[in-house]
Design a protein around this motif. Sequence first.
Motif, mmCIF file in Angstrom:
data_model
loop_
_atom_site.group_PDB
_atom_site.id
_atom_site.type_symbol
_atom_site.label_atom_id
_atom_site.label_comp_id
_atom_site.label_asym_id
_atom_site.label_seq_id
_atom_site.Cartn_x
_atom_site.Cartn_y
_atom_site.Cartn_z
ATOM 1 N N LYS A 1 -6.874 -1.960 13.189
ATOM 2 C CA LYS A 1 -6.328 -2.836 12.129
ATOM 3 C C LYS A 1 -5.954 -2.059 10.858
ATOM 4 O O LYS A 1 -5.104 -2.493 10.104
ATOM 5 C CB LYS A 1 -7.359 -3.911 11.773
ATOM 6 N N GLN A 2 -6.590 -0.903 10.673
ATOM 7 C CA GLN A 2 -6.317 -0.138 9.450
ATOM 8 C C GLN A 2 -5.019 0.667 9.549
ATOM 9 O O GLN A 2 -4.584 1.268 8.567
ATOM 10 C CB GLN A 2 -7.470 0.851 9.201
ATOM 11 N N GLU B 1 -9.732 1.010 0.246
ATOM 12 C CA GLU B 1 -10.678 1.487 1.272
ATOM 13 C C GLU B 1 -10.405 2.960 1.577
ATOM 14 O O GLU B 1 -9.250 3.377 1.663
ATOM 15 C CB GLU B 1 -10.457 0.680 2.551
ATOM 16 N N ILE C 1 -9.976 5.814 4.072
ATOM 17 C CA ILE C 1 -9.778 5.952 5.530
ATOM 18 C C ILE C 1 -9.720 7.450 5.859
ATOM 19 O O ILE C 1 -8.846 8.171 5.359
ATOM 20 C CB ILE C 1 -8.474 5.287 5.994
ATOM 21 N N LEU D 1 -7.603 3.854 14.562
ATOM 22 C CA LEU D 1 -7.643 3.079 13.317
ATOM 23 C C LEU D 1 -7.450 1.577 13.515
ATOM 24 O O LEU D 1 -7.768 0.791 12.644
ATOM 25 C CB LEU D 1 -6.586 3.643 12.356
ATOM 26 N N GLY E 1 -2.028 0.081 6.921
ATOM 27 C CA GLY E 1 -2.389 0.536 5.573
ATOM 28 C C GLY E 1 -2.434 2.056 5.512
ATOM 29 O O GLY E 1 -1.933 2.679 4.569
ATOM 30 N N PHE E 2 -2.976 2.684 6.557
ATOM 31 C CA PHE E 2 -3.075 4.138 6.636
ATOM 32 C C PHE E 2 -1.686 4.766 6.554
ATOM 33 O O PHE E 2 -1.432 5.702 5.794
ATOM 34 C CB PHE E 2 -3.791 4.521 7.942
ATOM 35 N N ASP F 1 -5.658 -0.129 0.312
ATOM 36 C CA ASP F 1 -6.260 -1.404 -0.101
ATOM 37 C C ASP F 1 -7.698 -1.176 -0.606
ATOM 38 O O ASP F 1 -8.628 -1.898 -0.255
ATOM 39 C CB ASP F 1 -6.283 -2.415 1.056
#
Length: 863
Positions: free
Chosen positions: A796-797, A825, A827, A794, A800-801, A823
């Motif tokens: 950079k995600q 998005e 995932i 993941l 947030g994940f 955000d």
Amino acid sequence: MSPSHQLPKNYDIEDVERRWQSTWRDEDNYFDPASKKPRFIIDTPPPYPTGNFHIGNALNWCYIDFIARYKRMRGYNVMFPQGWDCHGLPTEVKVEETYGITKNDVPREKFREMCRDLTLGNIEKMRATMRRLGFSTDWSHEYITMLPDYYKKTQASFLQMLKAGDIYQSEHPVNFCTRCETAIAFAEVNYAPRTTKLNYFDFDGVEIATTRPELLAACVAVAVHPEDERYRGMKGKRLSVPIFGHNVPIIEDVAVDPEFGSGAVMICTFGDKTDVYWWKQHGLDLRKAVDRQGVMTATAAPYTGMSSEDCRKAILADMEKAGILKRQEELEQRVGTCWRCKTPIEILSERQWFVRVHQDEILDSARKISWTPEHMFTRMENWANSMEWDWCISRQRIFATPIPVWFCTACGEMVLPAEEDLPIDPTVDKPKTPCPKCGASDFTGEKDVLDTWMDSSISVLHVTGWDGAGKPPLFPAQIRPQGHDIIRTWAFYTILRAKALAGGHPWDEILVNGMVLGEDGFKMSKSRSNIISPEEIVGQYGADALRQWGAGGAATGSDIMFNWNDVVAASRFQTKLWNIFRFVMGHLEKGADPDAPVTELTDRWLLVRLSETVAEVTAAMEGYQFDRALKAIREFAWNTLADDYIEIAKGRLYADDSSRASACNALRTTMDILCRLLAPIIPHFAEECYHNLAGGSVHKEVWPDFSYADDEARRHGDLLVKTVAELRRYKHDKGMALNAPLGHVMIYAPEPVDDAGDAGRALNADAYWSTGTPRLEEVVSGVDFNMAVIGPTLRKQARGFMQAVEALPPELLKNPPAAVTADGEEIPVPPGSFTPKVAYRVAGEEVDVLTLGDVVVTIGHQP
Ligand SMILES: [Zn+2]
Ligand SMILES: [Zn+2]
């Protein structure tokens, strides 16, 4: 019972062992001829008195002492005699070195006296070591083969077998050591590999290959195989022996190997055993080229007077000069050497005395004996089946039992002494009556003496009370303990002689021990400097530690490698036992009704395990498996008693509770029995503890006959031990001190268990047993992320994940969705990226849960 504060904190080996050794009385170990008890007679090995009781002896004697002490406790009237097998060459050599003389410089009797003095001094040194090792020897049954009381029996046994036709004299080839200048028996020949030269030479037109060219003068025939085409029609022809010129016949024999050399061999008297066989088979001449000192005789002229080694070189040089030496090849061969001095043996034909060997009778007897380990019987069987010659019993030495025979100078008649006149030395004493054949009264005494195995092979007759006639009153003995290195000598000869003189097999059982190897795994020897002496071990760790090493080092019959670690471990075990003992004594003396019954679960469980240990140790001792016995005792004392029982029951011993007496009495019984089980192996330690516990000597007590069956206590106790051990591990894993309070513990077991509060005290917990099922409520209390998956997938995600996952409701943590939103998005959830943390609750209170088979334990954080 000694107050525990009087028991020293540290077990002082030297002090305890010396103290008991000076307290014990020799009389306590005497065999009692008047006793009605079943007898147990041990045909102890009589060691050679070198002055040094070595570690191999120590191992052998440890086994004997374990047996003797065990059998006494089992109610036997035990005889553990001690003999000394004195005669022999090493003592003669030592005397010659010490006084700078040779045996012929002083009169025979003077020389014998010097040997006897040396031997008596050596015996005294070895006795001291044996006493320091704590052996329960019956010193009233000590025998010394060089003294008249004993060797008159050796002489009587000789006369009886001579009269029965089992002993004869004959000119016959025998193994001969030219350095020791004596005949030796086959059993005393060792075989060692040697590289030598095989010399091919022209023997009057026939090519012969030989490793012993120096025996050419003793050549009496050339042999070929009857089907060897190369020599067709040669049988009966005569050949001229090179250099010496005498004629010898060509003979045929199927035993000739046509593949060896040229297929033609020369037969000499005597190069080896095969020469002897051919010589007898074909009635060949006898030519003696080598004498008793290994010097070439007149037959070997012009080489007369040379050593056989010099003669070999000279003959090869002369063959070369004469152009008959064709070629030489290297050859690996096994050569027979003298067991004492390693000189290659010669086979010389001499007038000697022999004992007839009846293989079948010996094997018959051997089969009636129980062999431990069983496979040692095969060694006896192989040896008996390989015997081709009778036992040569005459020796051309001095320090030995004289052969009690005279010869009439006038007519050559053999004259024997009356048995009641024994012992005699025929070189000094004279017959009491004139020659029965011719009436002359001039006699020559036999100068040859007897093989020392003739002395030691009647040890069993001696200890069973032989008076020189027929079957001894206590015959046969119950056991013969000995090393596997002397099966073909001492065991074999004893079986032979017992059959001949007492008409039966000598012992019910034979117990064979292994050899002791150095720490490097090799046989102990000066040249390897890997010798360890018993004194060295005892000086540092005491006799009991050495005895434990002897018991536990290897299975009975196996060779055993000496290892200091084993001795150190043995000594640690004693320290551990001493600490247990002091602990127990401290509690016993606080007072507890000795008649109170053993009622509580843990205590009953201890007695069940003790009873199992007694059965195991008893079975092991009955089978002479000392390693198995010691292992069972150590496991019980160290694991069951110290680690399990005391840790669990300790709290109750400190409590002022009526169940305390139950624990005290279980411990009293356990220590009492443990002392008895240990008594044969570590007699000093067992005595020290037993004396403090019960007064009196453990060595006068009987072997424990203790059985305690309680299936429920066995089952529930095992459960208790396992549960407490798991919960201790739990505390340790949580970083808690072992005595830290653990809170509320529920143990859900399939059966109702009443542990008298032991688990709770042992764990410092509020512990309850239950047969119910815990009402566990599973709650998700958080989430564990697997960064190894999340990071690379993941990137950079990731942050947030993870926030999105943490926000998920518990049921989605258990059953993850395909994707989460962070955000705004979508995932996708990578497989294996997180797992929910699960906690349990009982009635709303959070608990930890342990599962041990069908037992579930819940641990509440606070009561
Ligand atoms: Zn020798
Ligand atoms: Zn005569």
